[in-house]
Design a protein around this motif. Structure first.
Motif, mmCIF file in Angstrom:
data_model
loop_
_atom_site.group_PDB
_atom_site.id
_atom_site.type_symbol
_atom_site.label_atom_id
_atom_site.label_comp_id
_atom_site.label_asym_id
_atom_site.label_seq_id
_atom_site.Cartn_x
_atom_site.Cartn_y
_atom_site.Cartn_z
ATOM 1 N N ASN A 244 -52.342 29.116 22.221
ATOM 2 C CA ASN A 244 -52.063 29.422 20.814
ATOM 3 C C ASN A 244 -50.970 30.464 20.647
ATOM 4 O O ASN A 244 -50.161 30.396 19.734
ATOM 5 C CB ASN A 244 -53.341 29.907 20.116
ATOM 6 N N ALA A 245 -50.964 31.463 21.524
ATOM 7 C CA ALA A 245 -50.022 32.571 21.388
ATOM 8 C C ALA A 245 -48.708 32.329 22.103
ATOM 9 O O ALA A 245 -47.789 33.156 22.001
ATOM 10 C CB ALA A 245 -50.660 33.859 21.920
ATOM 11 N N SER A 246 -48.564 31.235 22.811
ATOM 12 C CA SER A 246 -47.381 31.013 23.648
ATOM 13 C C SER A 246 -46.059 31.075 22.897
ATOM 14 O O SER A 246 -45.103 31.668 23.390
ATOM 15 C CB SER A 246 -47.507 29.678 24.386
ATOM 16 N N PRO A 247 -45.940 30.473 21.687
ATOM 17 C CA PRO A 247 -44.644 30.578 20.984
ATOM 18 C C PRO A 247 -44.229 32.019 20.703
ATOM 19 O O PRO A 247 -43.056 32.374 20.892
ATOM 20 C CB PRO A 247 -44.897 29.795 19.688
ATOM 21 N N GLU A 248 -45.159 32.850 20.279
ATOM 22 C CA GLU A 248 -44.827 34.249 19.997
ATOM 23 C C GLU A 248 -44.548 35.023 21.276
ATOM 24 O O GLU A 248 -43.609 35.829 21.343
ATOM 25 C CB GLU A 248 -45.968 34.915 19.221
ATOM 26 N N LEU A 249 -45.351 34.808 22.291
ATOM 27 C CA LEU A 249 -45.128 35.499 23.557
ATOM 28 C C LEU A 249 -43.778 35.127 24.152
ATOM 29 O O LEU A 249 -43.076 35.971 24.726
ATOM 30 C CB LEU A 249 -46.250 35.158 24.549
ATOM 31 N N ASN A 250 -43.408 33.870 24.014
ATOM 32 C CA ASN A 250 -42.112 33.437 24.514
ATOM 33 C C ASN A 250 -40.973 34.121 23.765
ATOM 34 O O ASN A 250 -39.976 34.540 24.365
ATOM 35 C CB ASN A 250 -41.987 31.917 24.377
ATOM 36 N N HIS A 251 -41.112 34.249 22.445
ATOM 37 C CA HIS A 251 -40.058 34.926 21.665
ATOM 38 C C HIS A 251 -39.921 36.385 22.095
ATOM 39 O O HIS A 251 -38.804 36.922 22.141
ATOM 40 C CB HIS A 251 -40.384 34.847 20.172
ATOM 41 N N HIS A 252 -41.030 37.033 22.422
ATOM 42 C CA HIS A 252 -40.947 38.414 22.901
ATOM 43 C C HIS A 252 -40.153 38.493 24.207
ATOM 44 O O HIS A 252 -39.413 39.460 24.435
ATOM 45 C CB HIS A 252 -42.350 38.984 23.117
ATOM 46 N N SER A 253 -40.290 37.491 25.053
ATOM 47 C CA SER A 253 -39.516 37.461 26.296
ATOM 48 C C SER A 253 -38.033 37.261 26.012
ATOM 49 O O SER A 253 -37.175 37.845 26.687
ATOM 50 C CB SER A 253 -40.025 36.341 27.214
ATOM 51 N N VAL A 254 -37.719 36.432 25.018
ATOM 52 C CA VAL A 254 -36.323 36.247 24.618
ATOM 53 C C VAL A 254 -35.731 37.579 24.168
ATOM 54 O O VAL A 254 -34.610 37.954 24.559
ATOM 55 C CB VAL A 254 -36.197 35.202 23.495
ATOM 56 N N VAL A 255 -36.461 38.310 23.351
ATOM 57 C CA VAL A 255 -35.992 39.602 22.844
ATOM 58 C C VAL A 255 -35.798 40.585 24.001
ATOM 59 O O VAL A 255 -34.836 41.358 24.019
ATOM 60 C CB VAL A 255 -36.986 40.162 21.808
ATOM 61 N N ARG A 256 -36.700 40.556 24.975
ATOM 62 C CA ARG A 256 -36.583 41.459 26.119
ATOM 63 C C ARG A 256 -35.327 41.144 26.938
ATOM 64 O O ARG A 256 -34.574 42.050 27.331
ATOM 65 C CB ARG A 256 -37.834 41.347 26.997
ATOM 66 N N VAL A 257 -35.113 39.872 27.224
ATOM 67 C CA VAL A 257 -33.912 39.489 27.979
ATOM 68 C C VAL A 257 -32.652 39.871 27.205
ATOM 69 O O VAL A 257 -31.678 40.382 27.771
ATOM 70 C CB VAL A 257 -33.931 37.971 28.273
ATOM 71 N N ASN A 258 -32.667 39.649 25.891
ATOM 72 C CA ASN A 258 -31.538 40.025 25.056
ATOM 73 C C ASN A 258 -31.313 41.540 25.073
ATOM 74 O O ASN A 258 -30.171 42.015 25.056
ATOM 75 C CB ASN A 258 -31.785 39.552 23.625
ATOM 76 N N CYS A 259 -32.400 42.279 25.123
ATOM 77 C CA CYS A 259 -32.310 43.737 25.194
ATOM 78 C C CYS A 259 -31.626 44.165 26.492
ATOM 79 O O CYS A 259 -30.785 45.080 26.497
ATOM 80 C CB CYS A 259 -33.722 44.326 25.105
ATOM 81 N N TYR A 260 -31.944 43.505 27.588
ATOM 82 C CA TYR A 260 -31.255 43.775 28.863
ATOM 83 C C TYR A 260 -29.773 43.433 28.754
ATOM 84 O O TYR A 260 -28.905 44.182 29.231
ATOM 85 C CB TYR A 260 -31.887 42.940 29.982
ATOM 86 N N ASP A 261 -29.484 42.287 28.134
ATOM 87 C CA ASP A 261 -28.081 41.860 27.997
ATOM 88 C C ASP A 261 -27.261 42.872 27.205
ATOM 89 O O ASP A 261 -26.064 43.045 27.460
ATOM 90 C CB ASP A 261 -28.022 40.494 27.301
ATOM 91 N N ARG A 262 -27.879 43.520 26.233
ATOM 92 C CA ARG A 262 -27.161 44.489 25.399
ATOM 93 C C ARG A 262 -27.070 45.859 26.051
ATOM 94 O O ARG A 262 -26.554 46.794 25.443
ATOM 95 C CB ARG A 262 -27.848 44.604 24.023
ATOM 96 N N ARG A 263 -27.612 45.982 27.252
ATOM 97 C CA ARG A 263 -27.513 47.214 28.042
ATOM 98 C C ARG A 263 -28.274 48.367 27.408
ATOM 99 O O ARG A 263 -27.937 49.543 27.595
ATOM 100 C CB ARG A 263 -26.061 47.635 28.296
ATOM 101 N N VAL A 264 -29.303 48.057 26.632
ATOM 102 C CA VAL A 264 -30.200 49.095 26.136
ATOM 103 C C VAL A 264 -30.989 49.627 27.322
ATOM 104 O O VAL A 264 -31.202 48.931 28.320
ATOM 105 C CB VAL A 264 -31.149 48.525 25.051
#
Length: 606
Positions: A244-264
């Motif tokens: 049930n939670a997989s779509p939201e959990l996956n989006h959190h992973s996208v945000v985390r990877v994007n955060c790494y890409d932005r060098r935060v």
């Protein structure tokens, strides 16, 4: 001889202690006193209630509540305030219930571990069965490519670093270990053939997974640190633990990877991911205990690769394609990226939303502009793509608040800039017309939750359906109006009987009839017998049915009721026979002892 005696005594003590410990810590048998069978015989009336209390105790741990809280809830169920007791409960049964409360307070953590293991065992078995489909294929790769010993060593190293009792780690760590071993693979023909077979096994596993998970492989970011193998394996875990939670959990992973890409700062990115995941787990997933087992695994294996993955993100950019999100959520893993099993393979795609009765065409056009402009910026493209997928998933699966959630998703992308930011503002003005209030992510706090609900109530979900509802409402109002007019006309005609022709204006024009009524109905004084004026409806006293059913005496006033008390007025007509001016009126009204119904409209104009 003495030594032998002491040895026998020691064995007896150890055996007795072990049996005693087993009996005390066994769950749920130890809560029934000596055993469940004796409890059933001695306390038949309390047996079923005790089962209910134990079920509540289990559910408390399944929902990941604290041990002390669960112990307190169980004691409340079996204690003095619980429904399990009454005045007729035997003392022996009361003693059993009291001892059960003592047992959970002293052995609560042991009971918790047993409950957790019992609850997660079916999911663990299902995962192990699924992973066996690819385990043999990876073992063949290790043998044919000369990395068998290296994989074992890396697996042991990773498990030692984590030092966890999570049941998912031993069965999955060999797959995650490949990320640091692939570089030692030989280039032989046998090795390549085994890799091709491994690729096919991953495709077959993910085909079965995606049919249940309904998240296309292209949009799945959990496990991206470990390449294709990591993404396929984590999807197989998610479908059995927190579907049930997989779509939201996956989006959190996208945000985390994007955060790494932005060098935060990496610690900031990881902390935000942990916070978001914890919130989703507490609000979205019903199988919380199983899902917690999955999220703990993901966070810990991510930590093993975090530093290296953060450095790789500085130079990574995956050019994507223009893709349609049209409700097809069953596209699985299709093959290794650039012939690597473990390299990062996420893409910056241009997303085109579908246009349907649930998603207007203008939104499709606006989002394509957003995706096109944001693709040029590595700071936001992958999150924009993930928001698009969440919207598509919503309109097909959830079917409520989709536009609102899309606006929230876009407006809370970190690091957007330039034209990408302007395009997001443009689409947000369509999704959320009122620019005075910014949508708030669901669940950040109680206040944020309340604001989100307010946003939902005012959102423009679908312009087509709003227009259709408006037209339907207007047609309904017109129909009701025509019906009321028809009923009113029928009542009016029914009221114009022969005895009331003067009132209905049969021999006069409409204006003349109204003037005659004004002249005829004037308020009588106590010393005059003239015809009274029609009283205002609100000023007339309530009707007395018993009095009105009788013939009024001479010299008194007869009240002729017009309609009912709510919708019609009253007119008072004098009953004095000496009034020669209106003797003809007296003759007609004397013949009408029942109520004359005249529409309120006639009285109001009088």
């Amino acid at each position: 001889m003495a030594a032998l005696v002491w040895f026998n005594v020691l064995v007896l003590v150890v055996t007795t202690s072990a049996k005693s410990f087993t009996n005390v810590s066994a769950f749920p048998e130890s809560l029934y006193g000596s055993n469940a069978t004796d409890f059933r015989k001695e306390c038949p009336d309390q047996f079923s209630q005790m089962d209910s209390c134990i079920a509540l105790y289990k559910d408390c741990f399944v929902l990941m509540r604290a041990t002390r809280e669960c112990d307190h809830e169980f004691c409340g169920c079996v204690g003095d305030s619980g429904y399990i007791r009454d005045d007729s409960t035997p003392q022996k049964c009361l003693d059993h219930l009291n001892s059960a409360c003592v047992a959970v307070h002293s052995k609560g953590n042991l009971f918790k571990n047993q409950i957790v293991e019992e609850n997660t065992k079916p999911a663990v078995k299902a995962i192990e069965k699924n992973l066996n489909q690819i385990r043999s294929a990876q073992k063949t790769v290790a043998e044919q490519c000369g990395i068998e010993s290296k994989i074992k060593d890396e697996e042991a190293r990773m498990l030692a670093l984590l030092n966890t009792t999570n049941q998912l780690f031993p069965m999955t760590m060999t797959f995650f270990a490949m990320v640091n071993v692939e570089k030692f693979i030989s280039k032989s023909e046998k090795c390549q053939k085994s890799i091709d077979l491994y690729e096919g096994a991953l495709q077959n596993l993910d085909k079965a997974t995606v049919n249940r998970l309904e998240i296309p492989y292209r949009f799945w970011f959990i496990g991206a640190e470990f390449g294709s193998i990591g993404r396929v394996v984590t999807r197989a875990l998610a479908v059995e633990t927190c579907e049930n939670a997989s779509p939201e959990l996956n989006h959190h992973s996208v945000v985390r990877v994007n955060c790494y890409d932005r060098r935060v700062d990496r610690s900031v990115c990881d902390e935000k991911y942990h916070k978001n995941t914890k919130h989703t787990l507490s609000t979205t997933e019903s199988k919380k205990l199983k899902c917690k087992m999955f999220t703990d695994l993901i966070e810990q294996v991510q930590s093993l690769r975090a530093a290296q993955f953060y450095e790789e993100a500085a130079d990574y950019y995956g050019d994507g394609l223009k893709i349609d999100v049209n409700g097809d959520f069953t596209r699985g893993f299709e093959g290794f990226y650039k012939d690597s099993m473990t390299n990062r393979e996420t893409k910056n795609d241009i997303v085109r939303l579908e246009a349907s009765q649930n998603s207007p065409l203008i939104l499709q056009q606006l989002y394509e502009d957003v995706s096109l402009q944001c693709k040029k910026s590595k700071n936001s493209a992958d999150v924009v793509t993930s928001c698009a997928f969440k919207y598509a998933y919503c309109i097909h699966k959830i079917k409520k608040e989709c536009m609102v959630q899309l606006s929230i998703c876009l407006n809370h992308i970190d690091g957007i800039d330039g034209i990408c930011e302007e395009k997001i503002k443009e689409i947000s003005s369509f999704l959320w017309p009122s620019t005075a209030t910014t949508p708030v992510p669901t669940g950040e706090s109680k206040a944020a939750s309340g604001e989100t609900k307010a946003i939902t109530r005012g959102a423009k979900e679908d312009s087509f359906w709003w227009a259709a509802r408006t037209v339907a409402l207007f047609g309904f109002i017109v129909l009701i109006t025509l019906l009321i007019i028809s009923i009113g006309a029928a009542i009016y005609q029914q009221g114009c009987v022969s005895g009331a022709r003067r009132i209905c204006g049969e021999n006069h024009s409409m204006n003349q009839g109204k003037q005659e009524e004004v002249r005829l109905v004037e308020t009588p004084s106590s010393s005059s017998s003239d015809v009274g004026t029609a009283a205002e409806p609100d000023a007339v006293a309530p009707r007395n049915d018993e009095q009105n059913d009788q013939e009024p005496p001479d010299g008194e006033e007869e009240i002729v009721r017009i309609g009912n008390d709510d919708n019609y007025g009253f007119i008072q007509i004098g009953n004095n026979e000496e009034n020669s001016q209106h003797s003809d009126m007296k003759t007609e009204t004397d013949s009408i002892h029942n109520f004359i119904i005249i529409p309120q409209e006639t009285v109001d104009h009088a």
